[in-house]
Design a protein around this motif. Structure first.
Motif, PDB file in Angstrom:
ATOM      1  N   LEU B 255     -35.286  11.711 -17.342  1.00 21.83           N
ATOM      2  CA  LEU B 255     -35.207  12.116 -15.935  1.00 21.83           C
ATOM      3  C   LEU B 255     -35.982  11.143 -15.044  1.00 21.83           C
ATOM      4  N   TYR B 256     -37.181  10.783 -15.499  1.00 20.01           N
ATOM      5  CA  TYR B 256     -38.010   9.842 -14.751  1.00 20.01           C
ATOM      6  C   TYR B 256     -37.307   8.490 -14.620  1.00 20.01           C
ATOM      7  N   ASN B 259     -34.322   8.519 -12.260  1.00 22.66           N
ATOM      8  CA  ASN B 259     -34.670   8.463 -10.843  1.00 22.66           C
ATOM      9  C   ASN B 259     -35.101   7.069 -10.434  1.00 22.66           C
ATOM     10  N   THR B 260     -35.849   6.400 -11.321  1.00 21.37           N
ATOM     11  CA  THR B 260     -36.244   5.027 -11.025  1.00 21.37           C
ATOM     12  C   THR B 260     -35.002   4.148 -10.894  1.00 21.37           C
ATOM     13  N   GLU B 261     -34.082   4.316 -11.841  1.00 22.09           N
ATOM     14  CA  GLU B 261     -32.876   3.495 -11.870  1.00 22.09           C
ATOM     15  C   GLU B 261     -31.951   3.837 -10.697  1.00 22.09           C
ATOM     16  N   ARG B 262     -31.913   5.115 -10.337  1.00 24.56           N
ATOM     17  CA  ARG B 262     -31.072   5.534  -9.216  1.00 24.56           C
ATOM     18  C   ARG B 262     -31.525   4.829  -7.921  1.00 24.56           C
ATOM     19  N   ILE B 263     -32.858   4.792  -7.731  1.00 23.14           N
ATOM     20  CA  ILE B 263     -33.376   4.115  -6.536  1.00 23.14           C
ATOM     21  C   ILE B 263     -33.033   2.625  -6.584  1.00 23.14           C
TER      22      ILE B 263
END
Lengths: 161, 307
Positions: B255-256, B259-263
Motif C-alpha cells: 500500500l505504501y 501510493n509512492t508510485e502513484r504520485i
C-alpha cells in the motif's frame, strides 16, 4: 510583486470520494471475507477493523488533502506563504526552497483527465503540496519574473523544464 | 486470645504447606513441559530433517530455473514488449517446479505428525501446536532461504519492518538463527512475487514499462492477502500470528509503495512524459487488494492474540 496575491486552495472532493470509496469497499470486502470464515465477529472486532480502515484512509488519502493541501496560498516577493488548513499558522517557503512546480501545460479539459487540473508544489526537501492550477500558473509567472526562467516541472524522480 | 493466635498459626502453616505443594507441582509441570517440548521437537526434527535437506538441495536448481526463465522473459520484454509463448511456458514450468510437489509432501507429513503427536501428548497437545508451528515456519524459510542469493536481486525492505517481524518471531520462541532464515524468506517471497508482477505487466497488452512497479506491488498485495486467508490452513498457534503479521506487513508495504508510485506516475503524466490511457485504474484495484489484506490480517492478528 508589489503586493501579495492570495489564492484559495479548496479541497479536491472528487479525489476524496473516489479514493475514499476504495477504502470503504475494502472495509466491506474484508468484513465479508471474515464472515465467510464462519467464526462470527464481535462489536469490538468490527470496531478495530473500522478503525484500521479509517487510519488507512487518513494516511493515504486524507493526509494529502488536509495536511498537504494548504487552505490558502499567498504569493509574496520572497516566496510563497502556505496557510495551514486545520491548525492556525502559516509556513513561509522561499523561492530558493522550491524544487519544482508541476503543472500540465496543455488544456486539461481537452484530454479528459480531470485530475490534471491539480498541480504540485515540490520543495527541495522532497515534501510536496497540492495546489490549484491557477495558483500554480501564477506561481510560475512570479518565479519567472524573479529568476528569468520558469521553475522546473515534474516530481523529484522526473525533473525537467 | 489464644484461640485467635492458634487460628493464625494454623492458617500460616496451612498456607506454607499449600505453597510447598504448589511449588512442587509447578516444578513438576515445568519439567514435564520442557521434556514434552524436547520430545516433540526431536520427533519433528527427525521427520523434517531429511525433508529440509532435500528441499535445500533442490532450491539451487529451482532458483536457477526461475532465474533462467526470468531472463528469457526480460529479453522478450526488452525486444518486443510482450511475452512469447515459449517464455510463458518456461516461466510457469520453472515456478511450478519440483519444489511445489515436495511442499505438498511436507504438508502431508506435517498433518500426520501433528495427528500422531496430538494423540501421544494427550492433554498437552497444545504444546504440539506451538512447537510444530515454529518448525513449519522453519521449514518454509529453509526452502526459500537460498532464492535471494541465487536470483541476486536486491529488495528494499525497510529495517523497521524487519525489526517488527524479528521481535515477534523471537517473542514467539524462535531463535536468532531462525530469524536470519525468516528474513531471507520474506525477501525471497517478495522477489518471487516481484517476478510474477513483472510477468503480469508483461502479459498486459499495451502496459508501458513505467508501470512495472505497479505489477510488483499488486503481486505483493495479492500474496499478503493470500497469506492472511490461508494462514490458519498452513500453520497453527504462534505460527498463525507470524504468518498473519507477515501478511499485514506485505499488504501495508504494498500500500505504501503503491501510493509512492502513484504520485510518481502522476508527476510523469502531468509533465507529459507518460500518457494515461486508463492504466491508472489498476492502482485502484491494487489498492483495494492491499487494503482488504491489511484489514483482514489486522482482524486475524487480533483474533489470534485474544484467543
Amino acid at each position: 510583486l508589489s503586493e501579495a496575491v492570495v489564492f484559495d486552495n479548496p479541497v479536491y472532493w472528487r479525489n476524496i470520494i473516489i479514493r475514499g470509496s476504495i477504502y470503504g469497499l475494502a472495509f466491506l470486502l474484508a468484513i465479508a471475507l471474515i464472515l465467510t470464515e464462519g467464526k462470527g465477529m464481535t462489536i469490538v472486532e468490527l470496531g478495530i477493523v473500522a478503525l484500521m480502515a479509517l487510519i488507512l484512509f487518513y494516511f493515504f488519502v486524507g493526509r494529502e488533502e488536509i495536511a498537504q493541501r494548504p487552505k490558502r496560498v499567498e504569493i509574496v516577493d520572497t516566496g510563497v506563504v502556505l496557510h495551514r488548513r486545520l491548525l492556525p499558522g502559516r509556513k513561509m517557503v522561499s523561492w530558493e526552497e522550491i524544487l519544482s512546480v508541476n503543472i500540465y501545460l496543455g488544456d486539461p479539459s481537452k484530454v479528459g483527465q480531470e485530475y490534471l487540473r491539480e498541480a504540485y508544489l515540490w520543495l527541495k526537501n522532497e515534501r510536496h503540496y497540492l495546489i490549484t492550477r491557477p495558483t500554480a500558473l501564477a506561481m510560475r509567472e512570479a518565479y519567472r519574473a524573479r529568476f528569468g526562467s520558469y521553475p522546473l516541472r515534474g516530481g523529484p524522480r522526473c525533473l525537467g523544464p | 486470645m489464644k484461640l485467635i493466635k492458634a487460628g493464625i498459626n494454623f492458617v500460616c502453616n496451612l498456607w506454607n504447606a499449600v505453597t510447598a505443594v504448589v511449588t512442587v507441582i509447578v516444578n513438576a509441570y515445568n519439567a514435564f513441559v520442557t521434556w514434552a517440548i524436547e520430545f516433540i521437537q526431536s520427533t519433528l526434527n527427525a521427520l523434517f530433517g531429511p525433508l529440509i535437506d532435500k528441499v535445500q538441495s533442490m532450491s539451487d536448481r529451482y532458483c536457477s530455473n526461475v532465474y533462467a526463465a526470468c531472463g528469457l522473459a526480460q529479453n522478450d520484454i526488452e525486444n518486443g514488449g510482450t511475452l512469447s509463448d515459449e517464455s510463458k511456458i518456461a516461466l510457469s514450468q520453472a515456478i511450478m517446479g519440483d519444489l511445489f510437489i515436495v511442499l505438498m509432501g511436507a504438508v502431508v507429513v506435517i498433518s500426520v505428525a501433528l495427528l500422531v503427536l496430538t494423540v501421544v501428548t494427550g492433554p498437552f497437545s497444545f504444546l504440539t501446536e506451538v512447537v510444530a508451528s515454529m518448525l513449519v515456519s522453519l521449514l518454509v524459510v529453509s526452502m526459500l532461504g537460498g532464492i535471494v542469493s541465487a536470483l541476486g536481486i536486491g529488495v528494499e525492505v525497510s529495517q523497521a519492518i524487519s525489526d517488527v517481524i524479528g521481535s515477534l518471531f523471537v517473542y514467539c520462541g524462535g531463535s536468532l538463527e531462525d530469524l536470519d532464515y525468516l528474513s531471507s524468506a520474506i525477501d525471497s517471497i517478495i522477489v518471487m512475487f516481484d517476478g510474477l508482477g513483472a510477468g503480469f505487466i508483461a502479459m498486459c497488452p499495451g502496459m508501458p514499462s513505467e508501470y512495472i512497479h505497479l505489477g510488483y506491488d499488486l503481486a505483493m498485495a495479492a500474496l499478503g492477502l493470500a497469506l492472511s486467508l490461508y494462514s490458519t490452513t498452513f500453520t497453527v498457534g504462534a505460527g498463525t500470528i507470524l504468518f498473519d503479521t507477515v501478511a499485514l506487513v506485505m499488504c501495508g508495504y504494498a500500500l505504501y509503495e503503491l501510493n509512492t508510485e502513484r504520485i510518481n506516475v502522476k508527476q510523469r503524466i502531468t509533465r507529459g512524459l507518460l500518457e494515461n490511457t486508463g492504466q491508472t485504474i489498476i492502482f485502484g484495484i491494487a489498492e483495494l487488494v492491499a487494503g482488504v489484506g491489511v484489514l483482514k490480517a489486522t482482524w486475524d492478528i487480533y483474533r489470534d492474540v485474544s484467543s
